[in-house]
Design a protein around this motif. Structure first.
Motif, PDB file in Angstrom:
ATOM      1  N   ILE A  40     -11.271 169.112   9.695  1.00 42.74           N
ATOM      2  CA  ILE A  40     -10.256 169.314  10.744  1.00 42.74           C
ATOM      3  C   ILE A  40     -10.498 168.352  11.922  1.00 42.74           C
ATOM      4  O   ILE A  40      -9.566 167.828  12.518  1.00 42.74           O
ATOM      5  CB  ILE A  40     -10.237 170.787  11.222  1.00 42.74           C
ATOM      6  N   THR A  43      -8.706 165.117  11.425  1.00 42.61           N
ATOM      7  CA  THR A  43      -7.278 165.110  11.075  1.00 42.61           C
ATOM      8  C   THR A  43      -6.435 164.594  12.245  1.00 42.61           C
ATOM      9  O   THR A  43      -6.819 164.729  13.412  1.00 42.61           O
ATOM     10  CB  THR A  43      -6.774 166.520  10.690  1.00 42.61           C
ATOM     11  N   CYS A  48      -5.389 166.433  15.259  1.00 40.12           N
ATOM     12  CA  CYS A  48      -4.998 167.494  14.330  1.00 40.12           C
ATOM     13  C   CYS A  48      -3.514 167.858  14.392  1.00 40.12           C
ATOM     14  O   CYS A  48      -3.085 168.699  15.181  1.00 40.12           O
ATOM     15  CB  CYS A  48      -5.833 168.758  14.509  1.00 40.12           C
ATOM     16  N   ALA A 108      -8.628 168.067  18.133  1.00 42.45           N
ATOM     17  CA  ALA A 108      -8.632 168.814  16.866  1.00 42.45           C
ATOM     18  C   ALA A 108      -9.596 169.998  16.937  1.00 42.45           C
ATOM     19  O   ALA A 108      -9.357 171.042  16.312  1.00 42.45           O
ATOM     20  CB  ALA A 108      -9.032 167.876  15.734  1.00 42.45           C
TER      21      ALA A 108
END
Ligand SMILES: Cc1cc2nc3c(=O)[nH]c(=O)nc-3n(C[C@H](O)[C@H](O)[C@H](O)COP(=O)(O)OP(=O)(O)OC[C@H]3O[C@@H](n4cnc5c(N)ncnc54)[C@H](O)[C@@H]3O)c2cc1C
Length: 409
Positions: A40, A43, A48, A108
């Protein structure tokens, strides 16, 4: 109340453990990394893009593999539900261009924090630095796990959320696929997807770093066109990347593992062949003593103009006024179909998602329970589901994880 073991603390496993806790179960989550949600953190370039705020029917158009399997999961927890979850557990959110949702903070880590807050509220026991080696079954039922240490832990249900094979440095090294095979669950062929391509042509390596906006890209072989879309792409030190190219990879990764394919770039998609030819004719009559390079530099970034000019080498020394009709036509062809040969993808190391995984035929789509191994629930990227970029893949992890968690009785 059941004892539940969750294997893997990524997006799917965290949401699954929250949902199981919410339903009153006693949950232990094993994560082999030193922290939760390692993937995560990377990302959305560290921001994110955790979902895409569109209704489910629109969402499904962005799913590449097995979208029908996802109906129940997405209708049970849709993007509004995930946004509400993040807000409820302390992470304000925002929606940007293309309905992409992010934490307001652009961090994120705040997505992982929200998930952890939800898990804490329902007493999920998180055990870090602890890999699972095997799933224990008895009489066709999952009843626990064997840890890497050799220790056994028994439970009423096991949720498998180990991710796929992409970016293995984040912990997704395919363990879940091995566990599934050991339990005789079918695993479909896996391929890297949302991944850049390497090309045969070396002349484009000088274009490294050049981004093209508003181009049209097509991937095809002698038989068929497999992908066609309009948008942005990027030249790299090994070939091509960028949004259009990543999307294309999801459509052709399996085929490309067997043979090279052609990627053709329409550098002037707003102009038809005829319009572009007329534009060329006009330039020729206005600047008869100039060379081909002049025309190309007027229409393209300089470096790309140089590469195309070299490809059209025979005209380099000619004045525009001396071009034959055929030669003029080949310039138009070069602008409308700048072609590259795709040789391979950059592999799982650089893939955003895994295509393929535990066959959805093995899983009940209304509960995420394996049909032939009762008490075993499967969610997230370890399943044979994948979607385009835009927050869709994390939403799939959240939706399937949530459905698995609430389906345990
Ligand atoms: C660079 C990059 C950028 C991305 N950006 C986005 C984005 O912006 N939006 C989006 O929607 N998607 C994005 N994705 C895709 C998205 O991250 C994945 O779809 C999603 O994380 C999958 O979640 P998961 O929980 O199924 O798997 P994972 O996130 O891979 O989690 C699996 C977890 O299981 C653990 N594990 C594995 N085996 C074991 C074991 N034997 N024992 C214990 N633990 C184990 C792993 O350590 C890992 O923590 C991106 C992916 C990458 C690589």
């Amino acid at each position: 109340m059941s004892n539940v073991i969750v294997i893997g603390g990524g997006a799917a496993g965290m949401m699954a453990s929250y949902a199981a806790g919410l339903c009153g179960h006693s949950v232990t989550l094993y994560e082999k990394n030193e922290k939760l949600g390692k993937k995560i953190y990377i990302t959305g370039k560290g921001r994110c893009n955790f979902t895409n705020a569109v209704p489910v029917d629109e969402f499904l158009k962005h799913v590449v593999s097995n979208e029908k399997f996802l109906y129940s999961a997405l209708y049970t927890l849709d993007s509004d539900g995930v946004i509400a979850f993040m807000e409820q557990w302390g992470t304000p959110t925002k929606v940007e261009r293309g309905n992409r949702a992010f934490p307001v903070s652009d961090h994120a880590s705040d997505i992982t924090k929200a998930l952890k807050s939800g898990m804490d509220a329902y007493g999920v026991n998180v055990v870090l630095n602890t890999g699972v080696k095997e799933i224990i079954t008895k009489e066709g039922r999952a009843c626990g796990v064997i840890l890497e240490t050799g220790k056994k832990d028994f439970a009423d249900a096991v949720i498998l959320a180990t991710g796929g094979l992409s970016y293995p440095t984040t912990g997704s090294t395919g363990d879940g696929l091995r566990f599934a095979k050991a339990l005789n669950l079918k695993v479909t062929e896996t391929y890297p997807a949302l991944v850049p391509f390497e090309t045969k042509e070396q002349d484009i390596l000088s274009l490294q770093g050049l981004a093209l906006k508003n181009v049209s890209v097509k991937v095809f072989d002698e038989k068929k066109t497999y992908f066609e879309d309009f948008g942005e792409m990027l030249f790299t030190h090994f070939g091509v990347s960028g949004p259009l190219v990543l999307s294309a990879s999801s459509k052709v990764t399996a085929l490309l593992s067997k043979k090279p394919l052609i990627l053709s770039i329409d550098l002037k998609p707003a102009l038809s062949y005829d319009k572009l030819d007329e534009k060329l004719k006009r330039m020729i009559s206005e600047h008869p003593k100039k060379k081909v390079g002049f025309v190309l530099c007027d229409m393209l970034p300089k470096k790309l103009a140089e590469v195309l000019e070299a490809r059209l080498g025979i005209f380099e020394e000619k004045n525009l006024s001396d071009l034959t009709r055929e030669e003029r036509q080949s310039i138009v062809d070069g602008l409308k179909a700048f072609s590259l040969t795709l040789t391979k993808t950059r592999g799982f190391k650089e893939a955003i998602i895994t295509q393929g995984g535990i066959s959805v035929k093995e899983i009940n789509p209304s509960t995420m329970e394996a049909k032939n191994v009762h008490g075993l629930y499967v969610c997230g990227e370890v399943l044979d589901v994948d979607a385009f970029t835009g927050g869709f893949n994390l939403q799939i992890a959240f939706s399937t994880g949530y459905l698995a968690g609430i389906s345990i009785n």
